[in-house]
Structure formats: C-alpha cells, structure tokens
Write a protein that holds these residues in place. Structure first.
Motif, PDB file in Angstrom:
ATOM      1  N   ILE A   5       1.072  -0.878  -0.245  1.00  0.00           N
ATOM      2  CA  ILE A   5       0.359   0.249   0.043  1.00  0.00           C
ATOM      3  C   ILE A   5       0.677   1.612  -0.005  1.00  0.00           C
ATOM      4  O   ILE A   5       1.906   1.338   1.217  1.00  0.00           O
ATOM      5  N   LEU A   6       0.601   2.118  -0.827  1.00  0.00           N
ATOM      6  CA  LEU A   6       1.765   3.129  -1.644  1.00  0.00           C
ATOM      7  C   LEU A   6       1.292   4.688  -0.863  1.00  0.00           C
ATOM      8  O   LEU A   6      -0.929   5.170  -1.554  1.00  0.00           O
ATOM      9  N   ASN A   7       1.727   5.327   0.145  1.00  0.00           N
ATOM     10  CA  ASN A   7       0.488   6.885  -0.488  1.00  0.00           C
ATOM     11  C   ASN A   7       0.899   7.233  -0.916  1.00  0.00           C
ATOM     12  O   ASN A   7       2.152   8.080  -0.816  1.00  0.00           O
ATOM     13  N   LEU A   8       0.281   7.901  -2.481  1.00  0.00           N
ATOM     14  CA  LEU A   8       1.473   8.829  -3.102  1.00  0.00           C
ATOM     15  C   LEU A   8       0.776   9.801  -3.287  1.00  0.00           C
ATOM     16  O   LEU A   8       2.180  10.592  -3.168  1.00  0.00           O
ATOM     17  N   ALA A   9       0.400  11.077  -2.330  1.00  0.00           N
ATOM     18  CA  ALA A   9       0.522  12.167  -1.722  1.00  0.00           C
ATOM     19  C   ALA A   9       2.082  12.721  -1.113  1.00  0.00           C
ATOM     20  O   ALA A   9       2.498  12.898  -1.435  1.00  0.00           O
ATOM     21  N   ARG A  10       2.025  10.913   0.138  1.00  0.00           N
ATOM     22  CA  ARG A  10       3.675  11.560   0.551  1.00  0.00           C
ATOM     23  C   ARG A  10       4.431  11.036  -0.289  1.00  0.00           C
ATOM     24  O   ARG A  10       5.823  11.796   0.163  1.00  0.00           O
ATOM     25  N   ARG A  11       4.384  10.596  -1.820  1.00  0.00           N
ATOM     26  CA  ARG A  11       5.423  10.434  -2.709  1.00  0.00           C
ATOM     27  C   ARG A  11       5.643  11.407  -3.832  1.00  0.00           C
ATOM     28  O   ARG A  11       7.416  11.682  -4.349  1.00  0.00           O
TER      29      ARG A  11
ATOM     30  N   ARG B 155       5.647  18.408  -8.422  1.00  0.00           N
ATOM     31  CA  ARG B 155       3.895  19.203  -7.154  1.00  0.00           C
ATOM     32  C   ARG B 155       3.889  20.103  -8.379  1.00  0.00           C
ATOM     33  O   ARG B 155       4.248  21.389  -8.829  1.00  0.00           O
ATOM     34  N   ALA B 156       2.436  20.465  -8.365  1.00  0.00           N
ATOM     35  CA  ALA B 156       2.379  21.801  -8.934  1.00  0.00           C
ATOM     36  C   ALA B 156       2.128  22.937  -7.993  1.00  0.00           C
ATOM     37  O   ALA B 156       1.229  22.447  -7.133  1.00  0.00           O
ATOM     38  N   TYR B 157       2.102  24.209  -8.074  1.00  0.00           N
ATOM     39  CA  TYR B 157       1.929  25.627  -7.002  1.00  0.00           C
ATOM     40  C   TYR B 157       1.280  26.641  -7.833  1.00  0.00           C
ATOM     41  O   TYR B 157       1.360  26.857  -8.929  1.00  0.00           O
ATOM     42  N   THR B 158       0.617  27.778  -7.238  1.00  0.00           N
ATOM     43  CA  THR B 158       0.192  28.704  -7.608  1.00  0.00           C
ATOM     44  C   THR B 158       0.997  29.591  -6.610  1.00  0.00           C
ATOM     45  O   THR B 158       1.504  29.318  -5.832  1.00  0.00           O
TER      46      THR B 158
ATOM     47  N   GLY C 146       6.677  46.446   3.182  1.00  0.00           N
ATOM     48  CA  GLY C 146       6.352  46.821   1.941  1.00  0.00           C
ATOM     49  C   GLY C 146       6.169  46.829   0.379  1.00  0.00           C
ATOM     50  O   GLY C 146       5.938  46.761  -0.313  1.00  0.00           O
ATOM     51  N   GLU C 147       7.424  45.534   0.468  1.00  0.00           N
ATOM     52  CA  GLU C 147       7.707  45.514  -0.601  1.00  0.00           C
ATOM     53  C   GLU C 147       7.050  44.024  -1.099  1.00  0.00           C
ATOM     54  O   GLU C 147       5.759  43.384  -0.108  1.00  0.00           O
ATOM     55  N   ILE C 148       6.910  43.854  -2.704  1.00  0.00           N
ATOM     56  CA  ILE C 148       5.771  42.500  -2.851  1.00  0.00           C
ATOM     57  C   ILE C 148       6.292  41.455  -3.828  1.00  0.00           C
ATOM     58  O   ILE C 148       7.704  41.992  -3.889  1.00  0.00           O
ATOM     59  N   ILE C 149       5.817  40.479  -2.507  1.00  0.00           N
ATOM     60  CA  ILE C 149       7.007  39.702  -2.829  1.00  0.00           C
ATOM     61  C   ILE C 149       5.813  38.232  -2.852  1.00  0.00           C
ATOM     62  O   ILE C 149       4.429  38.581  -2.839  1.00  0.00           O
ATOM     63  N   ALA C 150       6.142  37.480  -4.265  1.00  0.00           N
ATOM     64  CA  ALA C 150       5.377  36.227  -4.975  1.00  0.00           C
ATOM     65  C   ALA C 150       5.506  35.277  -3.591  1.00  0.00           C
ATOM     66  O   ALA C 150       6.473  35.001  -2.563  1.00  0.00           O
ATOM     67  N   VAL C 151       4.393  34.797  -3.240  1.00  0.00           N
ATOM     68  CA  VAL C 151       3.898  33.359  -1.860  1.00  0.00           C
ATOM     69  C   VAL C 151       3.688  32.465  -3.279  1.00  0.00           C
ATOM     70  O   VAL C 151       3.219  32.783  -3.360  1.00  0.00           O
ATOM     71  N   ARG C 152       4.211  31.072  -2.854  1.00  0.00           N
ATOM     72  CA  ARG C 152       4.006  30.141  -3.618  1.00  0.00           C
ATOM     73  C   ARG C 152       2.955  28.396  -2.601  1.00  0.00           C
ATOM     74  O   ARG C 152       3.789  28.388  -1.404  1.00  0.00           O
ATOM     75  N   GLU C 153       2.400  28.421  -3.177  1.00  0.00           N
ATOM     76  CA  GLU C 153       1.656  26.937  -2.282  1.00  0.00           C
ATOM     77  C   GLU C 153       1.449  26.183  -3.719  1.00  0.00           C
ATOM     78  O   GLU C 153       0.812  26.140  -4.719  1.00  0.00           O
ATOM     79  N   PRO C 154       1.711  24.470  -2.963  1.00  0.00           N
ATOM     80  CA  PRO C 154       1.295  23.600  -3.646  1.00  0.00           C
ATOM     81  C   PRO C 154      -0.476  23.668  -3.779  1.00  0.00           C
ATOM     82  O   PRO C 154      -0.857  23.947  -3.131  1.00  0.00           O
ATOM     83  N   VAL C 155      -0.613  22.882  -5.089  1.00  0.00           N
ATOM     84  CA  VAL C 155      -1.431  21.890  -5.339  1.00  0.00           C
ATOM     85  C   VAL C 155      -1.782  21.394  -4.584  1.00  0.00           C
ATOM     86  O   VAL C 155      -0.651  20.095  -4.929  1.00  0.00           O
ATOM     87  N   PRO C 156      -2.937  21.289  -4.015  1.00  0.00           N
ATOM     88  CA  PRO C 156      -3.392  19.346  -3.613  1.00  0.00           C
ATOM     89  C   PRO C 156      -3.307  18.414  -4.492  1.00  0.00           C
ATOM     90  O   PRO C 156      -3.307  18.487  -5.754  1.00  0.00           O
ATOM     91  N   PHE C 157      -2.763  17.714  -3.482  1.00  0.00           N
ATOM     92  CA  PHE C 157      -2.776  16.039  -5.399  1.00  0.00           C
ATOM     93  C   PHE C 157      -3.732  15.489  -5.472  1.00  0.00           C
ATOM     94  O   PHE C 157      -4.955  15.679  -4.825  1.00  0.00           O
ATOM     95  N   ASP C 158      -4.080  14.936  -6.824  1.00  0.00           N
ATOM     96  CA  ASP C 158      -4.473  14.755  -7.180  1.00  0.00           C
ATOM     97  C   ASP C 158      -4.328  13.561  -7.971  1.00  0.00           C
ATOM     98  O   ASP C 158      -3.854  13.318  -8.773  1.00  0.00           O
ATOM     99  N   ILE C 159      -5.047  12.486  -7.750  1.00  0.00           N
ATOM    100  CA  ILE C 159      -4.564  11.218  -7.837  1.00  0.00           C
ATOM    101  C   ILE C 159      -5.378  11.102  -9.386  1.00  0.00           C
ATOM    102  O   ILE C 159      -4.413   9.699  -9.805  1.00  0.00           O
ATOM    103  N   ASN C 160      -5.866  11.823 -10.343  1.00  0.00           N
ATOM    104  CA  ASN C 160      -6.255  11.906 -11.381  1.00  0.00           C
ATOM    105  C   ASN C 160      -4.713  12.022 -12.453  1.00  0.00           C
ATOM    106  O   ASN C 160      -5.292  11.994 -13.278  1.00  0.00           O
ATOM    107  N   ASN C 161      -4.245  12.900 -11.810  1.00  0.00           N
ATOM    108  CA  ASN C 161      -2.528  13.102 -12.668  1.00  0.00           C
ATOM    109  C   ASN C 161      -1.569  12.155 -12.489  1.00  0.00           C
ATOM    110  O   ASN C 161      -1.141  12.109 -13.066  1.00  0.00           O
ATOM    111  N   VAL C 162      -1.462  10.674 -11.385  1.00  0.00           N
ATOM    112  CA  VAL C 162      -0.854  10.168 -12.067  1.00  0.00           C
ATOM    113  C   VAL C 162      -1.400   8.591 -12.640  1.00  0.00           C
ATOM    114  O   VAL C 162      -2.235   8.308 -13.125  1.00  0.00           O
ATOM    115  N   THR C 163      -0.154   7.962 -12.822  1.00  0.00           N
ATOM    116  CA  THR C 163      -0.175   7.048 -14.253  1.00  0.00           C
ATOM    117  C   THR C 163       0.402   5.854 -13.162  1.00  0.00           C
ATOM    118  O   THR C 163       1.550   5.646 -12.693  1.00  0.00           O
TER     119      THR C 163
END
Length: 111
Positions: A28-34, A71-74, A83-100
């Motif tokens: 049994i593999l937890n693919l989100a952890r991989r 892993r994808a990010y937004t 007051g400077e503008i900084i980029a914030v990266r957030e991981p997109v939730p894991f989607d099993i539909n993207n796994v082959t």
C-alpha cells in the motif's frame, strides 16, 4: 488515475482509496506522500515467490510502474514587512487523477 496495460494477460489486482494505492493487499503506497518537486517514478516488481518489492533486483518481473508528476504550485503576490511585494508559492493539493499506473501481465514462474 490513468491506467495503461502494456501487454495481454492477468494483471495484479489493485484498488485506490483517496491517495492510497493498494497492490494485491500486499503493498500500500500513499502517493500523496511520494509527490515531490520533480517527477517521481516507482517500479514495482514481483519475485519468483510472488513477493512485491519497489526495487529492481535479482530475478524479478515488472508488475507495475507508478508515475507521479512534479508537484504544482500557485503563485500569488503579497505585501512583505517593508511594503515590498513578494511572491508566495502554495502547493496545489495532490490529485490522484494526474498519476499514471502502468501494468504488466503477471509472470508465471512455474514454467
């Protein structure tokens, strides 16, 4: 999950529950952890006694391969402390539909 059958013959039984892939009630593999920032490729083989392993060694036959895309990010902009503008990266939730999952016919070592 995208499933590809490489050749004809009996394939290993599998089931998916959320992000968990169960192969023949043996592995049994937890693919989100991989999931990582780079693509992940996992080989699953069976030895002459039918034991599953996720390495290729000795006299074993491919049963399945699992390919997890990077892993994808937004990215959003936020205002920093000064007051400077900084980029914030957030991981997109894991989607099993993207796994082959690629399946090979099971080898009969009784030949």
């Amino acid at each position: 999950m995208n499933v590809i059958e490489i050749n004809e013959g009996t394939k290993i039984p599998y089931s998916v529950d959320g992000s968990y892939l169960n192969l023949d009630d043996d592995m049994i593999l937890n693919l989100a952890r991989r999931e990582e920032d780079d693509p992940v490729h996992i080989d699953v083989c069976s030895d002459e006694n039918g034991r599953l392993m996720n390495t290729v060694k000795g006299n074993c036959a491919f049963v399945a391969t699992i390919d997890i895309p990077a892993r994808a990010y937004t990215e959003t902009e936020s205002e920093g402390e000064n007051g400077e503008i900084i980029a914030v990266r957030e991981p997109v939730p894991f989607d099993i539909n993207n796994v082959t999952l690629t399946l090979w016919a099971l080898v009969d070592y009784q030949i």
